[in-house]
Design an enzyme around this catalytic site. Structure first.
Site, PDB file in Angstrom:
ATOM      1  N   ASN A 197      11.065  -0.607  -9.083  1.00  0.00           N
ATOM      2  CA  ASN A 197      10.573  -1.967  -9.260  1.00  0.00           C
ATOM      3  C   ASN A 197       9.667  -2.258  -8.077  1.00  0.00           C
ATOM      4  O   ASN A 197      10.127  -2.535  -6.976  1.00  0.00           O
ATOM      5  CB  ASN A 197      11.701  -2.982  -9.343  1.00  0.00           C
ATOM      6  CG  ASN A 197      11.134  -4.387  -9.562  1.00  0.00           C
ATOM      7  OD1 ASN A 197       9.917  -4.569  -9.612  1.00  0.00           O
ATOM      8  ND2 ASN A 197      11.999  -5.363  -9.676  1.00  0.00           N
ATOM      9  N   GLY A 199       0.832  -1.208   0.000  1.00  0.00           N
ATOM     10  CA  GLY A 199       0.000   0.000   0.000  1.00  0.00           C
ATOM     11  C   GLY A 199       0.861   1.249   0.000  1.00  0.00           C
ATOM     12  O   GLY A 199       0.500   2.273  -0.607  1.00  0.00           O
ATOM     13  N   SER A 200       2.008   1.180   0.681  1.00  0.00           N
ATOM     14  CA  SER A 200       2.923   2.331   0.702  1.00  0.00           C
ATOM     15  C   SER A 200       3.425   2.615  -0.714  1.00  0.00           C
ATOM     16  O   SER A 200       3.469   3.775  -1.153  1.00  0.00           O
ATOM     17  CB  SER A 200       4.125   2.036   1.610  1.00  0.00           C
ATOM     18  OG  SER A 200       3.686   1.640   2.874  1.00  0.00           O
ATOM     19  N   HIS A 207      -4.697  -6.825   7.179  1.00  0.00           N
ATOM     20  CA  HIS A 207      -5.843  -6.144   6.565  1.00  0.00           C
ATOM     21  C   HIS A 207      -6.995  -7.106   6.253  1.00  0.00           C
ATOM     22  O   HIS A 207      -6.852  -8.319   6.377  1.00  0.00           O
ATOM     23  CB  HIS A 207      -5.381  -5.388   5.321  1.00  0.00           C
ATOM     24  CG  HIS A 207      -4.523  -4.204   5.664  1.00  0.00           C
ATOM     25  ND1 HIS A 207      -4.649  -2.974   5.065  1.00  0.00           N
ATOM     26  CD2 HIS A 207      -3.535  -4.058   6.577  1.00  0.00           C
ATOM     27  CE1 HIS A 207      -3.770  -2.131   5.592  1.00  0.00           C
ATOM     28  NE2 HIS A 207      -3.078  -2.774   6.498  1.00  0.00           N
ATOM     29  N   SER A 229      -4.181  -1.665   0.256  1.00  0.00           N
ATOM     30  CA  SER A 229      -3.049  -2.444   0.787  1.00  0.00           C
ATOM     31  C   SER A 229      -3.522  -3.858   1.097  1.00  0.00           C
ATOM     32  O   SER A 229      -4.644  -4.049   1.568  1.00  0.00           O
ATOM     33  CB  SER A 229      -2.541  -1.799   2.078  1.00  0.00           C
ATOM     34  OG  SER A 229      -1.880  -2.754   2.883  1.00  0.00           O
TER      35      SER A 229
END
Ligand SMILES: Cc1ncc(COP(=O)(O)O)c(C=O)c1O
Length: 429
Positions: A281, A89-90, A219, A214
């Site tokens: 990447n 998610g970051s 989660h 994310s």
């Protein structure tokens, strides 16, 4: 040269039965130990394991067909044209912001409005992309961006509104979109805690220009690590795909114009090695995606169980509202409850530490609301920023907030354990 047919390795019924047995017998895959309530828990059965095994047996270990399928399923679920998978998610937030810059919609030095109470990698990708976070206070009932404060926060350099659907509670997106339209702003929805949350029938992540998810292990659905970016904008989709893969030319160009693409310097140069922009990447692998493909099919039923667990917590805590601010489900919205958050009133006769120690001693994991008040965190204190007002609610959450797990791996006994602990602690006062 004759192309060798690719042999695919099939999972046999015997292997399927073996894996199913192993998974069914594995306590670890199903239940946190009795009396232990973790913040999150991966909910796997044999389907995730078999799909990952299928990826391994067929040596689909980098980005490939399974990532593509997961992207298609996720786009359909959220209700956008495009979905681009990545490794967290970051990374999704960093890619989304970088794509907005690469598209020319946003330029370095522009401002992005975010809630002050949220996770670190809402703010850090903004700074990493050369943009300025503007911290706005949160509302004391939803812990989402305080809509009244948003309009006040807009300045001449503001270009992006980045609402975060905190704990899966949908931000008032119609209000956000209205402000964005009035001030010609771009909307980036961070849905990293809000898998399946919706306003009416419209899923969060489908309101703004671009949005992120994310799939970290705690989660609502997980691929271990993983992320996804959603948009209806073809140009942004192309940029996201390029940025996630070294800044490469598109797949179509690599396939169809491999030795003819070139530019004025690189004539006939293999298009696979032409880099158009500074990229990263941040790809997802097919092994990871194979988990996501199975998880997303189960998301709605997982969320329903979360809500049942939350209802039990709310019932247990209702008599103690004089001490606490409890989460509410706004009419017409579907709250997906990443965790069960509550805020202690400042005049309560106990401290957060008293409550935390009591719960932790009984095996119930607690967390504050993420970074509390991000501009107070060491990482952000000396970084570029604009802070709007004194952030009273964000600082209140910094010092007085708690969230506990409400995930679907919790059994009726776990829920009883939590509600009993809540009552035992609060009835002392
Ligand atoms: C609101 C929000 N945004 C972004 C992230 C980052 O996601 P990840 O842990 O997958 O990098 C998180 C983390 O859980 C989050 O809560």
């Amino acid at each position: 040269m004759k192309k060798q047919a690719q042999k695919s390795v099939k999972i046999t019924p015997a292997l399927r039965a073996l894996i199913k047995k192993a998974v069914t017998e594995s306590d670890w895959l199903h239940h946190p130990e009795p009396g232990r309530v973790n913040n999150g828990w991966p909910m796997f059965d044999e389907k995730e394991v078999l799909n990952a095994l299928d990826a391994l047996l067929n040596v689909r270990i980098s980005q490939g067909v399974k990532v593509q399928l997961f992207e298609e399923m996720a786009a359909k679920y959220v209700g956008t044209k495009y979905a681009v998978a990545c490794n967290s998610g970051s990374s999704a937030n960093l890619l989304a912001l970088t794509a907005l810059i690469a598209s020319g919609k946003v330029k370095r030095g522009d401002e992005v409005i975010i809630p002050a109470t949220t996770f670190a990698t809402v703010a850090s990708p903004i700074v990493q992309a050369g943009l300025i976070p503007v911290y706005v206070d949160v509302d004391q009932n939803s812990w989402n961006l305080d809509i009244k404060e948003v309009e006040k926060a807009i300045g001449p350099k503001t270009r992006v509104l980045m609402p975060v659907h905190t704990f899966g509670n949908p931000v008032d997106m119609p209000a956000i979109m209205k402000i964005a339209k009035k001030h010609k702003l771009i909307v980036l929805e961070d849905c990293c805690e809000a898998h399946g949350a919706a306003i009416g029938k419209k899923k969060v992540g489908s309101f703004g220009d671009i949005s992120t998810l994310s799939f970290f292990v705690a989660h609502n659905i997980t691929t271990g690590e993983g992320g996804m970016i959603f948009t209806n904008d073809k140009k942004l989709d192309e940029l996201l795909r390029s940025l996630r893969e070294f800044g490469r030319v598109s797949n179509d160009v690599m396939k169809n114009e491999r030795f003819t693409h070139g530019d004025k310097v690189l004539k006939g140069f293999d298009a696979r090695y032409i880099f158009l922009r500074l990229g990263y990447n941040m790809r997802m692998t097919d092994i990871t995606a194979s988990l996501g493909i199975e998880q997303i099919k189960k998301l709605d039923s997982f969320n329903k169980q979360r809500i049942r667990n939350v209802e039990a917590y709310l019932k247990a805590l209702a008599p103690y509202e004089k001490f606490l601010i409890l989460p509410t489900i706004r009419k017409g919205t579907f709250h997906s409850f990443y965790g069960f958050p509550f805020l202690i009133k400042k005049d309560a006769p106990f401290s957060r530490m008293d409550f935390v120690k009591f719960l932790e001693a009984r095996g119930i994991e607690t967390r504050p609301f993420f970074g509390g008040c991000l501009p107070d965190q060491p990482a952000f204190r000396d970084e570029p920023k604009r802070v709007v007002g004194n952030l009273p609610v964000a600082r209140w959450t910094r010092d007085w907030s708690i969230f506990v797990g409400c995930h679907p791996a919790l059994t009726a006994d776990h829920i009883k354990h939590v509600t009993k602990a809540f009552k035992e602690f609060l009835s002392q006062y």
